[in-house]
Design a protein around this motif. Sequence first.
Motif, short mmCIF file in Angstrom:
data_model
loop_
_atom_site.label_atom_id
_atom_site.label_comp_id
_atom_site.label_asym_id
_atom_site.label_seq_id
_atom_site.Cartn_x
_atom_site.Cartn_y
_atom_site.Cartn_z
N ILE A 1 0.84 -1.20 0.00
CA ILE A 1 0.00 0.00 0.00
C ILE A 1 0.87 1.25 0.00
N GLN A 2 1.94 1.24 0.78
CA GLN A 2 2.83 2.40 0.80
C GLN A 2 3.49 2.60 -0.56
N ASN A 3 3.91 1.52 -1.21
CA ASN A 3 4.47 1.65 -2.56
C ASN A 3 3.47 2.30 -3.50
N LEU A 4 2.23 1.85 -3.44
CA LEU A 4 1.18 2.40 -4.30
C LEU A 4 1.00 3.89 -4.00
N TRP A 5 1.00 4.24 -2.73
CA TRP A 5 0.80 5.62 -2.29
C TRP A 5 1.91 6.53 -2.83
#
Length: 223
Positions: free
Chosen positions: A137-141
Motif C-alpha cells: 500500500i505504501q508503494n502504491l501511495w
Amino acid sequence: MDTHRYSASDIDAVYRVIAQRRDMRHFRPDPVAPEMLQRVLAAAHCAPSVGYMQPWRFIRVLDRALRAAIRDDVEAERLRTAEAMGERHDEFMQLKVEGMDQCAELLVVALTDGRARHVFGRRTMPEMDLASAACAIQNLWLAARAEGLGMGWVSLFEPEVLARRLDMPAGAAPIAILCLGHVDAFYDRPMLAEQGWAERLSLTDLIGVDSWPRASDDTKRSS
C-alpha cells in the motif's frame, strides 16, 4: 564514491515524494488513465514480502451500486467509531474521513486466503502478512503521489461485511479501502494535523539506543 548511489536529483525526488505524500480526502472525478493505474499497481506489487509470500490482492470496485453500499457501510462504522470516541465524539464527527463519492478509482486491498501455509518469517510473527501488504500500500501511495494522483486509506469498515460484499474466499481478509484519483491540490500538511486532531511525534523521542526510547528532558518538562 559509492557506485550504487543514485544521482542527487533522483535521491531528492525519493525523499520529496515521501515527505509530500498525503492521506487525501478531496478528489476530482475525472478518470485515471489505464496505463497510469497499471503503473501504480505494478509499484505496489514490487513491495517486499516476508518469505516472498506476496499476500496482497487488489479489487477495483467499478459497480456504482456496490460502491454506494460500501460507502454506507463506512458511514455506519464512522458513527460507531464516533460513539467510541467519548469526549472527542463531536470533534471526530467534524472530520472528513473518506472521499469515496468523488474519487475516480476505489480499490480494496485484502490479504489472500491460505496464508497459514507460509511459515517462513511468520512462525513467531504471523502478522507479517499484514506488514507485507502494508508495504504494498505504501508503494502504491508513493507511486501515486509521484504521478500526481491523490490517495486516501479508509479503515472504517467491518472486515467480515466487506469480505461478503466482494465475494472473498474463506480466510481472505480486507485491510484497506483506497480512494485514488486526481486532486486540485495536495494538503500542505497531513489533514489531521491541519485540523488539530494530532501532531507528528518528535523523531528524537522515538529512537532508542540499546534499550527502549525514553522521552527527552524537554518533552518531560512540557508534559
